[in-house]
Design an enzyme around this catalytic site. Structure first.
Site, PDB file in Angstrom:
ATOM      1  N   SER A   1      39.803  49.653  43.260  1.00 42.29           N
ATOM      2  CA  SER A   1      40.062  50.028  41.670  1.00 42.29           C
ATOM      3  C   SER A   1      40.914  51.125  41.432  1.00 42.29           C
ATOM      4  CB  SER A   1      38.797  49.464  41.166  1.00 42.29           C
ATOM      5  OG  SER A   1      37.450  50.570  41.650  1.00 42.29           O
TER       6      SER A   1
ATOM      7  N   LYS B   1      38.209  58.660  37.070  1.00 38.63           N
ATOM      8  CA  LYS B   1      38.590  57.352  36.665  1.00 38.63           C
ATOM      9  C   LYS B   1      37.636  56.721  35.668  1.00 38.63           C
ATOM     10  CE  LYS B   1      37.663  53.541  40.026  1.00 38.63           C
ATOM     11  NZ  LYS B   1      36.898  52.378  40.718  1.00 38.63           N
TER      12      LYS B   1
ATOM     13  N   SER C   1      36.831  51.264  47.017  1.00 35.22           N
ATOM     14  CA  SER C   1      37.685  51.313  45.993  1.00 35.22           C
ATOM     15  C   SER C   1      38.496  53.235  45.514  1.00 35.22           C
ATOM     16  CB  SER C   1      36.701  51.043  44.785  1.00 35.22           C
ATOM     17  OG  SER C   1      36.929  50.049  44.196  1.00 35.22           O
TER      18      SER C   1
END
Length: 545
Positions: free
Chosen positions: A206, A131, A230
């Site tokens: 996210s 990420k 997330s």
């Protein structure tokens, strides 16, 4: 240079990093009207049989086949780079591409294996995606902010360092929403990341770029972060497994984040994968690198194989979040019909497998949701707005709603201390309730009140954020897919609040048809091995039912 020019420059550079030979010809690129692209890599003939085989292997299988020299690390690396390039062209999931550096690393690993006759570590040759919060030396970390473009990291996150130490190959970083404080993945840099099961639906956030990439097998396993769902939301929305560990199990040092210094509800990092076994393999591999010597917040708890085996064997007692006789309801927002059916499928499967399932009354979840929102927005949105002001870029809709001017009042220090006291007291009360029902091994509830949601329609993350407030480990387990013929909307339901009504009104059976449905298995703090084992049992029960 204005923010739009910075974005145009970034998009052009990113597109050029996809090798010409891996670009999808225009005549076979799926049209926007083709909503599902989940099977495209297999049906397009763009990947060789060998590439398809490699990219379907488990993490353990990859390590074993590289170690036995069935495949070289270079072969594995190039297969995943190719598939990641295809995935990006389908769902817009990559923000940093460094294929050349990955191949160089793979060559080094192959040379080491040839010369030394052994692997570097437990992740030798495994391509792992990150990420865009993890720092990689020589690579940007913009985290969805235009102002942070062009900042090349000179140091790495501890997790990045340990991945290299374990033998992993790093090759891409994946998209995040602007600020990362959103449950969908949209930013002004590359735009929106789509769900490969249905590109009209959200991939979650996210860690949405991670989940979209992994769903398309462009990564064997990826690392996300979670402060309020997330990791779990993207895993749930993309039919994957993911774990939110308790704070202190995985290293977080050096990871970039919004509101850095907010320590009341900790952001944690963890893996997303296609199988529970991959989660366990990854956690064990990182803990073998003794992260407590690299990050002072990591607790010295090595991987406990006995806990893992205890969780994955024997008959257990599972609680199911239940309010007013409705299994899966937290008393705040009623889940959509596909989620309620998914919960019932889990209950039935566990009982058929010989496990015991009982009702679990959620304790003050509305209070907890309100408390955690105050924590997330304690600075009145100032940190996020400052980052946006640097470039002049506009806030995306979710950020504008939650962190825009006037959206929240800035909390003073004494008020924040009071909130911390309330959080600690809530944790103590929840622990006491669980101790009263100590026979329950874990409890199960939805990860969200809906399957993968339509774009810009995410309203309520309380099913996930309460678990973050409690700091319990939670594993997402994929269950089924929404079915329009079966998951009929209850037109007689009377919502208990405006929020409940908004979520209820959003459900349209034909729109959500085919969307992944998942649950989360929640365990006691710092019991990650045990909870992964329990999740495996749930998965086996579902598979055999």
């Amino acid at each position: 240079m204005g923010w739009e020019e910075l974005v145009a420059k970034k998009r052009k550079a990113l597109a050029e990093l996809i090798p010409e030979k891996w670009r999808i010809p225009a005549d076979i690129l799926p049209a926007d009207s083709q909503h599902s692209v989940i099977s495209y890599p297999e049906t397009s003939s763009l990947l060789s049989d060998e590439e398809l085989t490699i990219t379907q292997l488990t993490v353990k299988e990859l390590v074993e086949k590289i170690a036995s020299r069935k495949y070289s690390a270079v072969q594995v690396c190039e297969a995943f780079c190719h598939r990641a390039a295809i995935a990006h062209q389908l769902v817009n999931c990559l923000v940093e591409i460094f294929f050349d550096a990955a191949v160089e690393r793979a060559i080094e690993l192959d040379d080491y294996l040839f010369k030394e006759g052994k692997t570097v570590g437990p992740l030798h040759g495994v391509p792992i995606s990150l990420k865009d919060q993890f720092r990689v030396k020589g690579v940007e970390c913009s985290m969805g902010y235009v102002a942070w473009l062009g900042n090349i990291d000179e140091e790495e996150s501890v997790m990045t360092t340990l991945l290299r130490k374990a033998g992993a190959v790093l090759y891409v970083k994946t998209s995040v929403p602007q600020s990362v404080m959103c449950c969908e993945t949209m930013n002004n840099i590359i735009g929106r990341t789509l769900n490969p099961y249905n590109r009209l639906l959200s991939c979650g956030g996210s860690s949405g770029g991670e989940a979209a990439l992994i769903a398309l097998h462009g990564s064997s396993i990826g690392i996300g972060t979670d402060i309020g769902g997330s990791i779990r939301t993207p895993a749930a929305f993309n039919g994957l497994w993911g774990i939110r560990p308790s704070h202190g199990r995985m290293p977080f040092a050096g990871i970039r984040s919004s509101m850095d210094g907010q320590e009341t509800v900790h952001c944690v990092c963890g893996p997303i994968a296609h199988r529970a076994e991959d989660l366990a393999y990854f956690m064990k591999a990182i803990l073998e690198q003794e992260p407590w010597h690299y990050d002072p917040k990591v607790i010295e708890i090595p991987w406990r194989e006995e806990k893992y085996n205890e969780g994955r064997t024997g008959k257990k007692i599972f609680g199911i979040t239940t309010v007013n006789g409705v299994m899966g309801f937290d008393g705040v927002v009623m889940p959509h019909p596909p989620i309620l059916r998914g919960i019932q499928m889990v209950v039935n499967a566990l009982r058929r497998a010989g496990h015991t399932v009982v009702e679990w009354q959620p304790y003050k979840h509305k209070y907890a949701v309100d408390l955690v929102r105050k924590i997330y927005r304690a600075d009145g949105g100032e940190d996020i707005r400052n980052a946006l002001t640097l470039s002049g870029e506009p806030a995306i809709s979710e950020v504008a709603h939650d962190y825009g001017p006037g959206a929240n009042e800035k909390i003073d220090l004494n008020t924040m201390w009071d909130i911390q006291i309330k959080k600690y007291k809530y944790q103590q009360e929840y622990m006491a309730i669980w101790m009263e029902r100590n026979e329950i091994n874990a409890w199960i509830q939805p990860e969200a009140p809906h399957a993968a949601i339509r774009h810009d329609q995410y309203k309520y993350n309380g099913y996930a954020s309460v678990i973050s407030l409690l700091d319990y480990p939670a594993v997402v387990v994929p269950v089924t897919f929404a079915q329009k013929e079966t998951d009929i909307k209850d037109l007689n339901y009377k919502p208990i609040s405006d929020l409940d009504m908004q979520v209820h009104d959003e459900y349209q059976a034909d729109v959500y048809h085919g969307a992944p449905v998942a649950v989360q298995i929640i365990g006691r703090r710092l019991q990650e091995e045990y909870v992964i084992g329990l999740a495996e049992q749930v998965g086996r029960a579902l598979a055999s039912s």
